[in-house]
Design a protein around this motif. Structure first.
Motif, PDB file in Angstrom:
ATOM      1  N   VAL A  20     -13.565   2.737   7.649  1.00  0.00           N
ATOM      2  CA  VAL A  20     -12.478   2.163   7.185  1.00  0.00           C
ATOM      3  C   VAL A  20     -12.316   3.821   6.246  1.00  0.00           C
ATOM      4  O   VAL A  20     -11.148   4.096   6.128  1.00  0.00           O
ATOM      5  CB  VAL A  20     -13.116   0.920   6.065  1.00  0.00           C
ATOM      6  N   THR A  49     -12.460   5.714  -4.118  1.00  0.00           N
ATOM      7  CA  THR A  49     -12.052   6.564  -2.905  1.00  0.00           C
ATOM      8  C   THR A  49     -13.621   6.540  -2.783  1.00  0.00           C
ATOM      9  O   THR A  49     -13.859   7.356  -1.708  1.00  0.00           O
ATOM     10  CB  THR A  49     -10.971   7.637  -2.950  1.00  0.00           C
ATOM     11  N   SER A  56       0.879  -1.215   0.272  1.00  0.00           N
ATOM     12  CA  SER A  56      -0.373  -0.174  -0.214  1.00  0.00           C
ATOM     13  C   SER A  56       1.018   0.795  -0.261  1.00  0.00           C
ATOM     14  O   SER A  56       0.523   2.353  -0.713  1.00  0.00           O
ATOM     15  CB  SER A  56      -1.155   0.285   1.044  1.00  0.00           C
ATOM     16  N   LEU A 107      -4.590  13.199   0.556  1.00  0.00           N
ATOM     17  CA  LEU A 107      -4.948  12.384   1.675  1.00  0.00           C
ATOM     18  C   LEU A 107      -5.742  11.773   1.053  1.00  0.00           C
ATOM     19  O   LEU A 107      -6.322  10.433   1.137  1.00  0.00           O
ATOM     20  CB  LEU A 107      -5.155  13.508   2.177  1.00  0.00           C
ATOM     21  N   LEU A 110      -6.342   9.279  -1.687  1.00  0.00           N
ATOM     22  CA  LEU A 110      -5.538   8.135  -2.098  1.00  0.00           C
ATOM     23  C   LEU A 110      -4.966   7.229  -0.871  1.00  0.00           C
ATOM     24  O   LEU A 110      -5.464   6.223  -1.167  1.00  0.00           O
ATOM     25  CB  LEU A 110      -4.601   7.814  -2.919  1.00  0.00           C
ATOM     26  N   GLN A 111      -4.951   7.599   0.999  1.00  0.00           N
ATOM     27  CA  GLN A 111      -4.247   7.010   1.650  1.00  0.00           C
ATOM     28  C   GLN A 111      -5.770   5.912   1.979  1.00  0.00           C
ATOM     29  O   GLN A 111      -5.993   5.147   2.957  1.00  0.00           O
ATOM     30  CB  GLN A 111      -4.797   8.212   2.785  1.00  0.00           C
ATOM     31  N   ARG A 112      -7.126   5.936   1.402  1.00  0.00           N
ATOM     32  CA  ARG A 112      -8.505   5.992   1.774  1.00  0.00           C
ATOM     33  C   ARG A 112      -8.016   4.729   1.432  1.00  0.00           C
ATOM     34  O   ARG A 112      -8.452   3.159   1.985  1.00  0.00           O
ATOM     35  CB  ARG A 112      -9.689   6.386   1.418  1.00  0.00           C
ATOM     36  N   LEU A 113      -7.380   4.419   0.414  1.00  0.00           N
ATOM     37  CA  LEU A 113      -7.275   3.139  -0.664  1.00  0.00           C
ATOM     38  C   LEU A 113      -6.297   1.708  -0.169  1.00  0.00           C
ATOM     39  O   LEU A 113      -6.853   0.826  -0.272  1.00  0.00           O
ATOM     40  CB  LEU A 113      -6.927   3.719  -2.493  1.00  0.00           C
ATOM     41  N   LYS A 114      -5.520   2.331   0.729  1.00  0.00           N
ATOM     42  CA  LYS A 114      -4.464   1.780   1.488  1.00  0.00           C
ATOM     43  C   LYS A 114      -5.775   0.748   2.572  1.00  0.00           C
ATOM     44  O   LYS A 114      -4.845  -0.169   3.174  1.00  0.00           O
ATOM     45  CB  LYS A 114      -4.125   2.425   2.143  1.00  0.00           C
ATOM     46  N   ARG A 115      -6.957   1.466   3.193  1.00  0.00           N
ATOM     47  CA  ARG A 115      -7.778   0.362   4.239  1.00  0.00           C
ATOM     48  C   ARG A 115      -8.846  -0.252   3.690  1.00  0.00           C
ATOM     49  O   ARG A 115      -9.171  -0.518   4.304  1.00  0.00           O
ATOM     50  CB  ARG A 115      -8.136   2.012   5.153  1.00  0.00           C
ATOM     51  N   LEU A 116      -9.358   0.307   2.528  1.00  0.00           N
ATOM     52  CA  LEU A 116     -10.658  -0.764   1.873  1.00  0.00           C
ATOM     53  C   LEU A 116      -9.755  -2.074   0.957  1.00  0.00           C
ATOM     54  O   LEU A 116      -9.318  -1.853   0.299  1.00  0.00           O
ATOM     55  CB  LEU A 116     -10.506   0.549   0.111  1.00  0.00           C
ATOM     56  N   ALA A 150      -5.170  -0.387  -2.012  1.00  0.00           N
ATOM     57  CA  ALA A 150      -4.027  -0.287  -2.603  1.00  0.00           C
ATOM     58  C   ALA A 150      -2.852  -1.021  -3.248  1.00  0.00           C
ATOM     59  O   ALA A 150      -2.100  -0.200  -4.476  1.00  0.00           O
ATOM     60  CB  ALA A 150      -3.924   0.512  -1.744  1.00  0.00           C
ATOM     61  N   TYR A 179       2.032   1.826  -3.484  1.00  0.00           N
ATOM     62  CA  TYR A 179       1.325   2.653  -4.065  1.00  0.00           C
ATOM     63  C   TYR A 179       1.429   3.578  -4.341  1.00  0.00           C
ATOM     64  O   TYR A 179       1.516   4.518  -5.412  1.00  0.00           O
ATOM     65  CB  TYR A 179      -0.056   1.730  -4.157  1.00  0.00           C
TER      66      TYR A 179
END
Lengths: 193, 193, 193, 193, 193, 193
Positions: C20, B73, A33, B6, B8-14, B32, A36
């Motif tokens: 999330v 996102t 991640s 900022l 794109l950080q959401r994709l690390k958790r999704l 991500a 990425y």
């Protein structure tokens, strides 16, 4: 190619050790991640630099970003404190050998090795910009954690505004502006508490 | 640039919804992480294609790979079954608008939109190869899960050897060989049970 | 019945996307857990309403609560922002078709479809009260996260005291009092920081 | 009402201990998720029973299902083996007192206590059907885990086809058919290995 | 020995219920992890006591620490509130029987039972010091969570400076100094908010 | 003492890298959980050895077990493959320095350093037995994962029955019998598939 495709899957599960050691829950951010985030940040930095007249090889930057942590499938993600216990030379040699082992047998292994070496040495402008992207994604992640309630991450922010990553001119400006914007956004979180 | 960094950080958790719905534990693979896998697979495919004389724009491929799931996102990662309930047109329009909203205000927003459109339409050779990389990383992840004991992922493997992704010539050969190697590796896992 | 029993298991693992995307860790709240909270809140609301002379069909309310998110086994849990990209009509039609597919073949499928339709249209008093229960459980969960240290959830609280859910008289009073109590409890957390 | 709404949030995070002790990962199934499954299974059973002429109070069944594990916010989810160390009487008394403490101060506390007592004693037809729903959701979850690769859950299936839950006539038939269908689906998984 | 080795593996996955009920994410601390912390704290306490002239059997302390929560493989980790619903006698008897069942068949089962009994009764100086180590590790974990952003853990700190664990003289001093240092470190976190 | 108590908390969250790289989910086993398993296994081994007339210092063994992985708070848990990239000397020196830094300032730091050195060199009988306990807990954990459905862990079992850990006589017998029992239990799992 198959062996690389399978080996990279490990990075999707490998937690970034720095967060775990500071109390973030397991699964907070994987190495994949983060890579990425670095690659996307690198693309944005490159395009911004180009818009200001800096000649930068975007393909090279994206390759560097995608490859820069790949050796961690063999060495794990070591915390910052290992720098106190292994010499920089030992770590670089280990990273290089691990990287070469991962890539062995692919078409273009020699070229990938040269890219990895460039990144480790920050030899090219592109390598230095990718190192900046690496820090920028770290800060954006730290800020996202802090906005969600995390604390105790102050050390990651220390001195970041002073770092120039060996850059100069417009490329240094772009990086400084980006880090400056992150620092300001972070200060707002702190002042709201 | 800050807002994209900022967001794109959401994709690390999704989480990738497909795995969750099939019983893999939370945190099995983030969007991500998958995008990282697609980008690295795209680079390897591109270089292999080039070695066989296919002219391919690697920079374009890497940009496409990094951007192809970014709209999630805003829309989340929808499971395959949504195709039964939303028309392809509705989904494409939604993805496009969400993508444009994410990128709004960045230098180069128009160019990013064109890349996204190319991917959605599979207009260029590069877009078709990135779609192949998307499937290749999916299969490599499925295989990694199956090697670790997961079951019930058979549907992901159905018909994959027949897909040609609109490719022809050497680029189609490279993709077919890669998928073929994944299928053979997977058959070994199944026969060992 | 078997197919529904098995399909609902997916909701036990499916994370509520909203948390999330705001940085809560994977596994923070499943769709099934939320549906449980809504059903229990609906029961408490119904009994309180009845004590003040409101005639309410409790069985209907509990059925509505248990069914209201079931279609997410097919569509996933979409974040709020999808409302910007899919029309309300498209989403309602998709939800309805997915719901009918889940329930197909059960005894009483037609009746379940009518309940689902009622909820989507907020046609009955019961449907409006269950929608209120949906928001009440959301706020109770947000408050629980905030008490445990989460931040950045302020938007969920905006305007909640003004919502009347199409209710009037004693049923509106019960909902307003409950939401008011949640808001006051939340203000205590904020002031303690 | 506020205190119950907040206390039930705990059940969304509390893992079902039985799975954890058998090696399923943390977050596999929360007590709240299970309660949702039981309530939905209860509704399906009730409607199927009614279609065969069994008179059953559906509202009562749904209330029983929603309340049956609520005391675990105070006592935790004890593994099966506690039955070897605490007498049935001690556990029932503890559950009852914990339940009453959770519900204290709500409108209808006395009525909820009576429902809880009914469930513990399996006094009514509705209570016995909800106990069956409790086992049916357990088996459906075990089957979902096994389909995804889990092993070592055989003990949950032992003797389930012989249990009659104190039911008779059509209601017993409905439960037996449902459990029978689960057992057959499970045997298919086993034979495929 | 094999059965104990396998049964203890369960403690590596069993979450400490107290944290879960207060909103920490699944996997925050396992019972096995806590037992490790208690054993290491016990060693440090023992050595500090010895340096001040207290005669203490370190081997006994370490055995007590390793065994004190082992029965939870059978009973689960019950939250503090169970003390309101089960008598102290009932819990002690249950723990003792579960412990004996776990250890049955090992060489030295009788001796282990005596150690367990000593801990439950706080009969020896060593048992009282291990109980202090149990609380010290709890506080150190709470502090680590709070430094990382967790809130709502105040109740764990109430009255801890007044507890003397039945100790006197230098051993009491060592425990008080240690807890005092934890409380001071915690106050710094609170004042920083 | 405070700094050690706080630093050890990190081991409760640090995943054992070996499992993560083989596809087990995050949070499968922490370093602290493993250290607990090693310490308890060491106690059982020691008592069994003593029953056969081997003179063994149990206190020393338990201290060694509790301390043997403590340096990982600074160096992280490196995967096996690092042995290909760092010399044994470099790793030992790093571990020793990190360990000394963790323990600096505690009463008895010199003594702890000597214990750590003993373990690294396998100088004493106790150190060799603790190394055996380290492998025994690893195998018990692998077996527990495999019983729950994990696959791909075969390499951990290769050659374990031939290892003698530098032991001889009754202590070697005890270790061999224990490992032999684990191997037999594992073969039963494999044959059942």
């Amino acid at each position: 190619m198959l062996s690389v495709l399978l080996e990279l899957q490990r990075l999707k599960r490998l937690d970034r050790t720095g967060w775990v050691l500071r109390g973030l829950p397991p699964g907070a951010e994987s190495v994949a991640s983060h890579s990425y985030g670095v690659a996307l940040a690198a693309m944005l930095l490159a395009d911004e630099c180009a818009s200001r007249g800096v000649r930068v090889n975007v393909e090279r930057m994206l390759r560097l970003a995608l490859l820069h942590d790949l050796a961690e499938t063999r060495t794990g993600d070591m915390p910052r404190t290992v720098a106190d216990y292994y010499t920089r030379d030992a770590r670089k040699r280990a990273e290089r050998e691990a990287f070469d082992d991962v890539m062995r047998g692919t078409y273009g292994a020699a070229r990938y090795a040269a890219l990895h070496e460039d990144y480790e040495e920050r030899a090219s402008l592109e390598a230095r910009l990718v190192k900046a992207a690496d820090v920028i994604d770290l800060l954006a992640q730290a800020l996202a954690f802090e906005r969600a309630g995390a604390r105790g991450l102050g050390e990651f922010w220390e001195g970041v505004e002073e770092r120039d990553f060996g850059l100069e001119g417009a490329s240094r400006d772009v990086v400084r502006e980006t880090i400056g914007a992150l620092v300001r956004a972070r200060n707002e979180v702190s002042s709201e508490r």
